[in-house]
Design a protein around this motif. Structure first.
Motif, PDB file in Angstrom:
ATOM      1  N   ALA A   4       6.356  -8.735   0.103  1.00 46.49           N
ATOM      2  CA  ALA A   4       5.917  -8.732   1.494  1.00 46.49           C
ATOM      3  C   ALA A   4       5.785  -7.309   2.027  1.00 46.49           C
ATOM      4  O   ALA A   4       4.866  -7.003   2.793  1.00 46.49           O
ATOM      5  CB  ALA A   4       6.895  -9.525   2.357  1.00 46.49           C
ATOM      6  N   LYS A   5       6.691  -6.432   1.601  1.00 49.62           N
ATOM      7  CA  LYS A   5       6.653  -5.057   2.099  1.00 49.62           C
ATOM      8  C   LYS A   5       5.467  -4.291   1.526  1.00 49.62           C
ATOM      9  O   LYS A   5       4.801  -3.525   2.240  1.00 49.62           O
ATOM     10  CB  LYS A   5       7.970  -4.355   1.771  1.00 49.62           C
ATOM     11  CG  LYS A   5       9.157  -4.938   2.540  1.00 49.62           C
ATOM     12  CD  LYS A   5      10.467  -4.310   2.121  1.00 49.62           C
ATOM     13  CE  LYS A   5      11.640  -4.964   2.861  1.00 49.62           C
ATOM     14  NZ  LYS A   5      12.945  -4.419   2.428  1.00 49.62           N
ATOM     15  N   VAL A   6       5.189  -4.486   0.243  1.00 41.96           N
ATOM     16  CA  VAL A   6       4.028  -3.826  -0.361  1.00 41.96           C
ATOM     17  C   VAL A   6       2.745  -4.291   0.318  1.00 41.96           C
ATOM     18  O   VAL A   6       1.869  -3.481   0.662  1.00 41.96           O
ATOM     19  CB  VAL A   6       3.972  -4.095  -1.875  1.00 41.96           C
ATOM     20  CG1 VAL A   6       2.624  -3.652  -2.444  1.00 41.96           C
ATOM     21  CG2 VAL A   6       5.099  -3.364  -2.590  1.00 41.96           C
ATOM     22  N   ILE A   7       2.625  -5.592   0.526  1.00 43.25           N
ATOM     23  CA  ILE A   7       1.418  -6.124   1.170  1.00 43.25           C
ATOM     24  C   ILE A   7       1.293  -5.606   2.600  1.00 43.25           C
ATOM     25  O   ILE A   7       0.189  -5.313   3.077  1.00 43.25           O
ATOM     26  CB  ILE A   7       1.440  -7.663   1.132  1.00 43.25           C
ATOM     27  CG1 ILE A   7       1.272  -8.147  -0.306  1.00 43.25           C
ATOM     28  CG2 ILE A   7       0.348  -8.240   2.017  1.00 43.25           C
ATOM     29  CD1 ILE A   7       1.392  -9.632  -0.483  1.00 43.25           C
ATOM     30  N   SER A   8       2.416  -5.454   3.312  1.00 47.20           N
ATOM     31  CA  SER A   8       2.362  -4.907   4.673  1.00 47.20           C
ATOM     32  C   SER A   8       1.827  -3.481   4.662  1.00 47.20           C
ATOM     33  O   SER A   8       1.007  -3.110   5.506  1.00 47.20           O
ATOM     34  CB  SER A   8       3.763  -4.929   5.297  1.00 47.20           C
ATOM     35  OG  SER A   8       4.205  -6.250   5.519  1.00 47.20           O
ATOM     36  N   ILE A   9       2.284  -2.671   3.688  1.00 49.97           N
ATOM     37  CA  ILE A   9       1.818  -1.284   3.602  1.00 49.97           C
ATOM     38  C   ILE A   9       0.333  -1.233   3.261  1.00 49.97           C
ATOM     39  O   ILE A   9      -0.444  -0.485   3.870  1.00 49.97           O
ATOM     40  CB  ILE A   9       2.652  -0.518   2.559  1.00 49.97           C
ATOM     41  CG1 ILE A   9       4.108  -0.402   3.036  1.00 49.97           C
ATOM     42  CG2 ILE A   9       2.066   0.867   2.311  1.00 49.97           C
ATOM     43  CD1 ILE A   9       5.061   0.111   1.984  1.00 49.97           C
TER      44      ILE A   9
ATOM     45  N   ALA B  76       8.266  10.296  -4.740  1.00 52.62           N
ATOM     46  CA  ALA B  76       7.947   8.956  -5.220  1.00 52.62           C
ATOM     47  C   ALA B  76       7.354   8.084  -4.119  1.00 52.62           C
ATOM     48  O   ALA B  76       6.498   7.236  -4.392  1.00 52.62           O
ATOM     49  CB  ALA B  76       9.187   8.296  -5.819  1.00 52.62           C
ATOM     50  N   ALA B  77       7.780   8.279  -2.887  1.00 53.91           N
ATOM     51  CA  ALA B  77       7.227   7.516  -1.765  1.00 53.91           C
ATOM     52  C   ALA B  77       5.752   7.856  -1.568  1.00 53.91           C
ATOM     53  O   ALA B  77       4.911   6.984  -1.357  1.00 53.91           O
ATOM     54  CB  ALA B  77       8.022   7.790  -0.492  1.00 53.91           C
ATOM     55  N   ASN B  78       5.424   9.133  -1.633  1.00 56.35           N
ATOM     56  CA  ASN B  78       4.023   9.540  -1.502  1.00 56.35           C
ATOM     57  C   ASN B  78       3.206   9.054  -2.687  1.00 56.35           C
ATOM     58  O   ASN B  78       2.049   8.644  -2.533  1.00 56.35           O
ATOM     59  CB  ASN B  78       3.930  11.060  -1.396  1.00 56.35           C
ATOM     60  CG  ASN B  78       4.407  11.572  -0.049  1.00 56.35           C
ATOM     61  OD1 ASN B  78       4.129  10.966   0.983  1.00 56.35           O
ATOM     62  ND2 ASN B  78       5.137  12.674  -0.043  1.00 56.35           N
ATOM     63  N   ALA B  79       3.779   9.076  -3.893  1.00 51.81           N
ATOM     64  CA  ALA B  79       3.075   8.588  -5.064  1.00 51.81           C
ATOM     65  C   ALA B  79       2.789   7.096  -4.943  1.00 51.81           C
ATOM     66  O   ALA B  79       1.711   6.615  -5.323  1.00 51.81           O
ATOM     67  CB  ALA B  79       3.892   8.869  -6.331  1.00 51.81           C
ATOM     68  N   ALA B  80       3.743   6.366  -4.390  1.00 52.52           N
ATOM     69  CA  ALA B  80       3.545   4.922  -4.199  1.00 52.52           C
ATOM     70  C   ALA B  80       2.453   4.657  -3.169  1.00 52.52           C
ATOM     71  O   ALA B  80       1.614   3.785  -3.362  1.00 52.52           O
ATOM     72  CB  ALA B  80       4.852   4.280  -3.761  1.00 52.52           C
TER      73      ALA B  80
END
Length: 366
Positions: free
Chosen positions: A35-40, A362-366
């Motif tokens: 759900a969090k990935v889809i929200s981003i 890693a956050a920016n890479a994601a």
């Protein structure tokens, strides 16, 4: 009588090498990862380029379009909990999504005949010293190469003569990374992605001179993929160009004028020729023999109007190292179309890469 007993030491053993103990970001922040990935992703698709901008998903009628929307603070904590392994998991999801999308839509028409993989890198500016991995690297601003502090993104796009490019693979690197760093492994990843997306015909990797190297070209040959890479004008390449006979040059006219940065003006015609060339001879195990296609553009004599006519013609040379199966004129024209990658980079800079929001690499890479 004790109703519970706390073990002094607990150990979990996994005897299957394909089983891992935890596949998501750290416990508290990694709950409901889907759900969090889809929200981003949904927020980025709607124009968000920072963590705070993800709050737009909770405004107006957005909750009717998306289920399970998360608050920006929750999504920021989720991203900062990513490891490099989690980033690689997202890479796999993106590859599978592209293949599934191509299977259900006419995303890449003509891919069963001919398709192109274009590779390029770009430096994205960051501010301050808190960004992990930031460093000084080269980028072009208004046609001039300058050093800027930032992070470096490496991208591979997939396209056909009938279809606009789509992203096949991406990788974020430290700002001081050279353009070709990690390029060979990214090419190896993008080739199966292209095949899974339905590009079963001839596949050609295109790149500029930064990717003229034995590793990148070797990766293409391992996977039975053609290559078309701008060659560096080193002494050996210059000698090969000088050996081309004068009657071997074929005039061409561009349907649309091209802007030549070196000349500082527009060019509408040129000449092309080719020769057989062996590259990377310093390492015999990695030598490659292929076609050296050369485009030459006549230098304009700025003093001609002042009575200083030229004694002989002078040219600028643009060599291409390729094993393209197409004719001379077709292969040269196809390589020039690598410029489509610049538009992709511009779209990324104006969209998802407008702002690298986190201080965690890693956050920016994601």
């Amino acid at each position: 009588m004790r109703f519970s007993h706390a073990a002094s030491c607990t150990q979990a053993i996994f005897d299957d090498e394909h089983v891992i103990s935890h596949a998501a970001p750290t416990a508290a922040d990694g709950v409901n990862a889907g759900a969090k990935v889809i929200s981003i992703v949904a927020g980025m698709a709607c124009g968000a380029d920072s963590i705070e901008d993800l709050d737009l998903l909770r405004h107006g009628g957005m909750d009717k379009q998306f289920d399970g929307i998360r608050a920006p603070s929750t999504l920021g904590s989720f991203l900062r909990a990513f490891t490099w392994g989690n980033v690689r998991q997202l890479d796999k999801v993106a590859r599978e999504l592209l293949a599934a999308l191509a299977a259900h839509t006419p995303l890449l028409p003509g891919g069963d005949v001919l398709a192109f993989l274009d590779i390029d890198s770009m430096q994205r500016r960051t501010y301050g010293y808190a960004k992990q991995g930031s460093g000084f690297g080269h980028t072009k601003i208004q046609g001039k190469s300058v050093l800027v502090r930032g992070l470096n993104a490496l991208t591979v796009t997939l396209s056909t003569p009938l279809a606009a490019p789509v992203l096949a693979a991406t990788r974020l690197r430290g700002g001081s990374a050279g353009s070709a760093r990690g390029a060979a492994s990214l090419v190896r990843e993008s080739i199966p992605t292209a095949r899974q997306a339905g590009c079963s015909g001839t596949l050609v990797l295109r790149g500029d001179s930064a990717f003229y190297g034995a590793e990148v070209i070797g990766a293409c040959r391992e996977k039975d993929v053609r290559f078309s890479v701008t060659a560096k004008l080193d002494p050996k390449v210059k000698a090969a160009i000088a050996a081309i006979e004068q009657d071997a040059w074929t005039p061409i006219k561009y349907p649309n004028a091209l802007f030549d940065e070196q000349a500082g003006g527009w060019v509408s015609d040129a000449e092309v020729a080719e020769a057989c060339y062996t590259a990377f001879t310093s390492n015999k195990s990695k030598t490659v023999t292929a076609r050296l296609i050369v485009r030459r553009v006549k230098k304009l004599n700025e003093q001609a109007g002042r009575g200083q006519d030229e004694l002989f013609a002078a040219y600028r040379y643009y060599p291409i190292f390729t094993d393209s199966p197409y004719t001379l004129l077709q292969a040269e024209e196809q390589h020039r179309d690598h410029a489509v990658q610049e538009q992709v980079n511009a779209d990324l800079i104006d969209g998802p890469l407008a702002h690298l929001p986190s201080g965690v690499f890693a956050a920016n890479a994601a």
